[in-house]
Design a protein around this motif. Structure first.
Motif, PDB file in Angstrom:
ATOM      1  N   MET A 278      17.186  14.601  -6.710  1.00  0.00           N
ATOM      2  CA  MET A 278      16.986  16.239  -7.260  1.00  0.00           C
ATOM      3  C   MET A 278      15.694  14.874  -7.744  1.00  0.00           C
ATOM      4  O   MET A 278      16.117  14.052  -8.591  1.00  0.00           O
ATOM      5  CB  MET A 278      17.928  16.781  -7.738  1.00  0.00           C
ATOM      6  CG  MET A 278      19.186  16.948  -7.373  1.00  0.00           C
ATOM      7  SD  MET A 278      20.172  17.375  -8.672  1.00  0.00           S
ATOM      8  CE  MET A 278      19.928  18.603  -8.894  1.00  0.00           C
ATOM      9  N   ASP A 279      14.416  15.828  -7.775  1.00  0.00           N
ATOM     10  CA  ASP A 279      13.462  15.313  -7.818  1.00  0.00           C
ATOM     11  C   ASP A 279      13.507  15.778  -9.037  1.00  0.00           C
ATOM     12  O   ASP A 279      14.640  16.998 -10.086  1.00  0.00           O
ATOM     13  CB  ASP A 279      11.873  15.870  -7.363  1.00  0.00           C
ATOM     14  CG  ASP A 279      12.141  17.419  -7.153  1.00  0.00           C
ATOM     15  OD1 ASP A 279      11.995  17.985  -8.227  1.00  0.00           O
ATOM     16  OD2 ASP A 279      10.752  17.758  -6.743  1.00  0.00           O
ATOM     17  N   LYS A 280      12.594  15.955 -10.201  1.00  0.00           N
ATOM     18  CA  LYS A 280      12.192  16.159 -11.799  1.00  0.00           C
ATOM     19  C   LYS A 280      12.531  17.685 -11.899  1.00  0.00           C
ATOM     20  O   LYS A 280      13.352  17.643 -12.671  1.00  0.00           O
ATOM     21  CB  LYS A 280      11.120  15.770 -12.439  1.00  0.00           C
ATOM     22  CG  LYS A 280      10.794  15.344 -14.023  1.00  0.00           C
ATOM     23  CD  LYS A 280      10.120  15.051 -14.729  1.00  0.00           C
ATOM     24  CE  LYS A 280      10.268  14.887 -16.248  1.00  0.00           C
ATOM     25  NZ  LYS A 280       8.554  13.619 -16.773  1.00  0.00           N
TER      26      LYS A 280
ATOM     27  N   PHE B  15      14.892   6.612 -10.735  1.00  0.00           N
ATOM     28  CA  PHE B  15      13.679   6.367 -10.298  1.00  0.00           C
ATOM     29  C   PHE B  15      12.279   7.072 -10.784  1.00  0.00           C
ATOM     30  O   PHE B  15      12.557   7.939 -11.085  1.00  0.00           O
ATOM     31  CB  PHE B  15      13.978   6.433  -8.716  1.00  0.00           C
ATOM     32  CG  PHE B  15      14.170   6.121  -8.455  1.00  0.00           C
ATOM     33  CD1 PHE B  15      14.358   4.859  -7.566  1.00  0.00           C
ATOM     34  CD2 PHE B  15      15.659   6.294  -8.108  1.00  0.00           C
ATOM     35  CE1 PHE B  15      15.071   3.620  -6.458  1.00  0.00           C
ATOM     36  CE2 PHE B  15      16.244   5.670  -6.738  1.00  0.00           C
ATOM     37  CZ  PHE B  15      16.491   4.429  -6.431  1.00  0.00           C
ATOM     38  N   ASP B  16      11.128   6.269 -11.035  1.00  0.00           N
ATOM     39  CA  ASP B  16       9.923   6.938 -11.747  1.00  0.00           C
ATOM     40  C   ASP B  16       8.941   7.291 -10.925  1.00  0.00           C
ATOM     41  O   ASP B  16       7.977   7.532 -11.246  1.00  0.00           O
ATOM     42  CB  ASP B  16       9.354   5.782 -13.047  1.00  0.00           C
ATOM     43  CG  ASP B  16       8.953   4.528 -12.050  1.00  0.00           C
ATOM     44  OD1 ASP B  16       9.097   4.451 -10.541  1.00  0.00           O
ATOM     45  OD2 ASP B  16       8.610   3.407 -13.106  1.00  0.00           O
ATOM     46  N   ASP B  17       9.721   7.440  -9.519  1.00  0.00           N
ATOM     47  CA  ASP B  17       8.953   7.789  -8.277  1.00  0.00           C
ATOM     48  C   ASP B  17       9.179   8.383  -7.345  1.00  0.00           C
ATOM     49  O   ASP B  17      10.349   7.448  -6.893  1.00  0.00           O
ATOM     50  CB  ASP B  17       7.756   6.841  -8.032  1.00  0.00           C
ATOM     51  CG  ASP B  17       6.956   6.785  -6.472  1.00  0.00           C
ATOM     52  OD1 ASP B  17       5.792   6.720  -6.844  1.00  0.00           O
ATOM     53  OD2 ASP B  17       7.061   7.290  -5.420  1.00  0.00           O
ATOM     54  N   VAL B  18       9.436   9.505  -6.741  1.00  0.00           N
ATOM     55  CA  VAL B  18      10.135  10.621  -6.139  1.00  0.00           C
ATOM     56  C   VAL B  18      10.280   9.471  -4.222  1.00  0.00           C
ATOM     57  O   VAL B  18      11.089   9.155  -4.058  1.00  0.00           O
ATOM     58  CB  VAL B  18       9.767  11.910  -5.898  1.00  0.00           C
ATOM     59  CG1 VAL B  18      10.140  12.614  -7.102  1.00  0.00           C
ATOM     60  CG2 VAL B  18       7.807  11.992  -5.125  1.00  0.00           C
TER      61      VAL B  18
ATOM     62  N   ALA C 112      12.869  11.369 -10.521  1.00  0.00           N
ATOM     63  CA  ALA C 112      13.982  11.524  -9.594  1.00  0.00           C
ATOM     64  C   ALA C 112      14.694  11.234  -9.357  1.00  0.00           C
ATOM     65  O   ALA C 112      15.088   9.832 -10.192  1.00  0.00           O
ATOM     66  CB  ALA C 112      13.074  11.301  -7.687  1.00  0.00           C
ATOM     67  N   ILE C 113      16.633  12.078  -8.935  1.00  0.00           N
ATOM     68  CA  ILE C 113      17.132  11.133  -9.469  1.00  0.00           C
ATOM     69  C   ILE C 113      18.088  11.244  -8.095  1.00  0.00           C
ATOM     70  O   ILE C 113      18.021  11.943  -7.215  1.00  0.00           O
ATOM     71  CB  ILE C 113      18.677  11.568 -10.294  1.00  0.00           C
ATOM     72  CG1 ILE C 113      19.362  12.791  -9.765  1.00  0.00           C
ATOM     73  CG2 ILE C 113      17.850  11.397 -11.572  1.00  0.00           C
ATOM     74  CD1 ILE C 113      20.196  13.603 -10.906  1.00  0.00           C
ATOM     75  N   LEU C 114      19.152   9.820  -7.484  1.00  0.00           N
ATOM     76  CA  LEU C 114      20.078   9.635  -6.873  1.00  0.00           C
ATOM     77  C   LEU C 114      21.600   9.925  -7.120  1.00  0.00           C
ATOM     78  O   LEU C 114      21.518   9.068  -8.251  1.00  0.00           O
ATOM     79  CB  LEU C 114      20.049   8.631  -5.760  1.00  0.00           C
ATOM     80  CG  LEU C 114      18.406   8.625  -5.442  1.00  0.00           C
ATOM     81  CD1 LEU C 114      18.633   7.130  -4.108  1.00  0.00           C
ATOM     82  CD2 LEU C 114      18.097   8.868  -4.423  1.00  0.00           C
TER      83      LEU C 114
END
Lengths: 496, 496
Positions: free
Chosen positions: A264-266, A238-241, A286-288
């Motif tokens: 987890m965030d960047k 995602f490009d936004d948390v 952020a990734i899920l």
């Protein structure tokens, strides 16, 4: 919370008295009281809090556990039970005038029953050892704290431990059927049963998560569940948390309960990727990580549904693990998040609050604002599906002002979590670390009610005293501290 | 357990004193004390136990609930909370010198949150009304006691109620996030949160199932879950009840958790079929009803797996519901099992023990032997997947010897259940009915521990006194009774 200073002569006298009394019941090799022997026991995983116990007892039988408790009860000596010492809230921190009851020798697997799908094990059996023993029957024990290689089932029961799989399969509370143990008076007790529910008051649920304050558990019967034939892990960028946080809420709102749903965030993925090369998308804010398990048909269908929700929620990239090796690699990053943080900052403070899932985006936004306010970075790794946050505040402990700002930052995260309908601890427990936060979460009456229940088990207040439930006095004092924020780092107060 | 006889003049004096005090806080229409007004409250669903309360209070606000409790606490008057009065163990049976606190007016649905998938409702809201209110969002509340049309969520919390769907979706304990209520002193308390877990002692789990002895709950937040798109019910016939019991164990052992898994034996299906025409196989010694829910793909796959296990377990006939009407017809028989029993016997006594699922066949065999021993028939209907038995012992209450034999039969079922690793109640609670059985299930120390926890909430022992936890004296007396079986029907002892 330093205990009152003890006259060294008095300490030695007390030590001699307790050792002499315990030698009636335990062999000499089961008692440690010389400084060099007790040092390894002076803290648990929360290394900021240390204390040397009066002595360490290492019983080998239930009769010896009962004898230690009876003896200490008679002599009015506090007792702190200890498993593997991996706890993160100081629940097993010793008492300066007390006995540490180390249960490391209780490591027998007593029975695996593949038909009833239960395992009965001693308290000192490691979490992962249960699944290893059950693997021959295609079964495993679901709750999986990150420390599962080392932590014991007794400690899991004391802390009501969670883990990645708890979203789908429940916390320790939902996976333990029966416990056997001893009260401070040394009386054997059993709570729960292998059948559904239990009559009368649900003391099993009460003891689970009671952080060693009600009884010493020696024997645990857990549920085992079938190992799913297949598991797949979806990684979404995602490009936004906040959008990632909303995606979590949308997955659950769609009626999907993944086997794991982590975020987890960047800053976190950057720290981790460098360390374990999990294949994370480093351009994502952020990734899920979202796991699906079951039969191949179930997994195929659920993965398709999750992907659809992720796309609708604005995922910029989606990758599904192609094989078991890739799935484990995806997870390796998540499992190594805490150690990886040590590589990007001299110190970090790990928080453990929870919020209702719908408020994930709100807390993320609040934490971003706090980063500005306190001028400290925060890396975020979440059991997102559960709404259980683990923000890691990065700081340099050598700088007192950074430490002060970090403590205020942490306190504000916890208070904001409570204000958003959450709690001050998801799975690490209160221990010594979050005593003040209990004043934020609960009213004086609610804390007093917990204290009354504690005394119903342990009227003399000898089992793990000074932990979990704050005194009214402490909350009153913290209330003042809270107003005058600059004093939060008061040396008498635990740091959280 | 008849209370000590009360001088009628004294009773009226006490009544006047309590009414006068309560009129300070409640309008006159909220208090009932004339005999004709209190008679409808003299029992709950366990009609064999009756008592007239001193008065009934029907508060409309939380402030009034607090005032009733404070007033009774000051005057040392017992209080028995009451929901819909559908309980089956006498938990809401009035106290002769006490106030019945009827919560019928607390029936507002305060909030349905479709994103968080929660409902916050007042305690007097009916179980089914929650699902009805959530239906617009495609959600429902899972625990479904047979009385769900009438029973209230407050009563469900008090009894930790179960139901057909609890095998897959958990008991009340697993579906309630937060409760708000009042202690006997009239202090507001809240336990749990809308987030995962809660810090400190798990008083939420403790209060759930505490049968009105710890606090009066006025406000409950529950989880809602998505209504599955499809549900199918499989009906399987067996020519041997033990084989049917083993099939249940095999389904679970295969890693399948059906949405419902119920069993009825031949006497039961015969009684029911005549009553509701559910389409049951009357030639079978036992039938299983096994439900699968989920997406069409999930259901198709799970139904196929269940069918395979049923065939391998020796099912003689298998029928899968072709449509929703047939599925509901299959279940209508199960849901009407209790009333149907009234058609084949003048009286019946419904038991509610649980056993570990693996012992289903063993308890069925034992019950068959008991039928011979006591010369009474027993019809069996089970939440089989949970190991929760509901044997219905058929007898004629007009024959004192049949009543005596029935009570002994029931006692032996409970004792055999405990001996097989089970408990004396699965979902109906202990109440007044199973006090003696608590002596069988728990040691003196364990019952004393429950009593200590009770007193931690209610030191004056005014909340629902005399229920759930037997006195040591009572257990000692029951021990003697138990040896001299002929005395089991002692008039001082509750019948179970």
């Amino acid at each position: 919370m330093p205990p009152p200073a003890v006259d060294p002569t008095l300490r030695v006298q007390t030590q001699n008295r307790v050792v002499t009394a315990l030698l009636q019941h335990l062999p000499a090799h089961a008692l440690l009281w010389h400084t060099e022997d007790t040092v390894p026991y002076e803290c648990d995983g929360l290394t900021a809090y240390r204390e040397r116990p009066l002595l360490v007892a290492l019983p080998e039988t239930e009769a010896q556990v009962a004898a230690v408790l009876q003896t200490c009860h008679q002599l009015n000596i506090p007792v702190v039970a200890r498993g593997a010492g991996t706890g993160l809230s100081g629940g097993a921190m010793p008492h300066a005038q007390g006995v540490t009851l180390a249960l490391a020798k209780f490591k027998s697997i007593l029975k695996i029953d593949p038909v009833a799908r239960t395992a009965r094990v001693q308290c000192g059996v490691r979490n992962l050892a249960i699944s290893e023993a059950a693997a021959a029957h295609g079964l495993y024990y679901a709750p999986d704290p990150s420390s599962q290689i080392a932590c014991t089932i007794g400690g899991n029961v004391a802390e009501n431990s969670g883990g990645v799989h708890c979203l789908k399969y429940g916390l320790t509370l939902h996976n333990v059927l029966r416990v056997r143990g001893f009260t401070m008076e040394g009386e054997a007790i059993e709570f729960g049963s292998e059948a559904l529910d239990a009559a009368g008051l649900d003391l099993l649920s009460l003891v689970i998560g009671s952080e060693g304050m009600l009884a010493v558990i020696t024997d645990v019967t857990v549920k085992l569940i079938p190992k799913p034939p297949l598991a797949r892990c979806i990684m979404a960028s995602f490009d936004d948390v906040r959008r990632a946080g909303d995606a979590v809420a949308q997955i659950i709102a769609a009626g999907i309960i993944p086997a794991g749903l982590e975020m987890m965030d960047k800053p976190m993925t950057a720290a981790v990727e460098d360390f374990v090369h999990a294949g994370y998308d480093l351009s994502a804010e952020a990734i899920l990580l979202c796991e699906s398990d079951g039969t191949p048909e179930e997994v195929a269908e659920e993965v398709a549904r999750i992907q659809a929700v992720l796309v609708a929620s604005g995922a910029t990239r989606i990758e599904v693990s192609a094989d078991e090796a890739q799935r484990l690699r995806f997870w390796s990053g998540r499992k190594n998040a805490f150690p990886a943080s040590g590589r990007i900052s001299p110190d970090y403070m790990c928080m453990d609050s929870t919020i209702p899932r719908k408020n994930l985006a709100a807390i993320l936004l609040a934490i971003q604002e706090m980063e500005q306010k306190y001028q400290l970075r925060c890396a975020n790794v979440f059991h997102a599906g559960d709404g259980n946050l683990h923000p890691l505040i990065l700081f340099d402990g050598a700088d007192p002002d950074q430490l002060r700002r970090c403590e205020e930052f942490g306190a504000e995260i916890l208070e904001t979590s409570v204000a958003l309908g959450g709690t001050v601890t998801g799975e690490h427990g209160v221990g010594i670390e979050k005593l003040n936060s209990m004043c934020v979460q609960f009213s004086a009456e609610e804390n007093a009610q917990m204290q009354a229940v504690k005394q119903a088990f342990d009227p003399a207040e000898l089992l793990n005293p000074g932990k979990v439930i704050p005194t009214l006095h402490r909350c009153a004092e913290y209330g003042r501290m809270h107003v005058r924020r600059g004093l939060l780092a008061h040396p008498d107060l635990p740091r959280f």
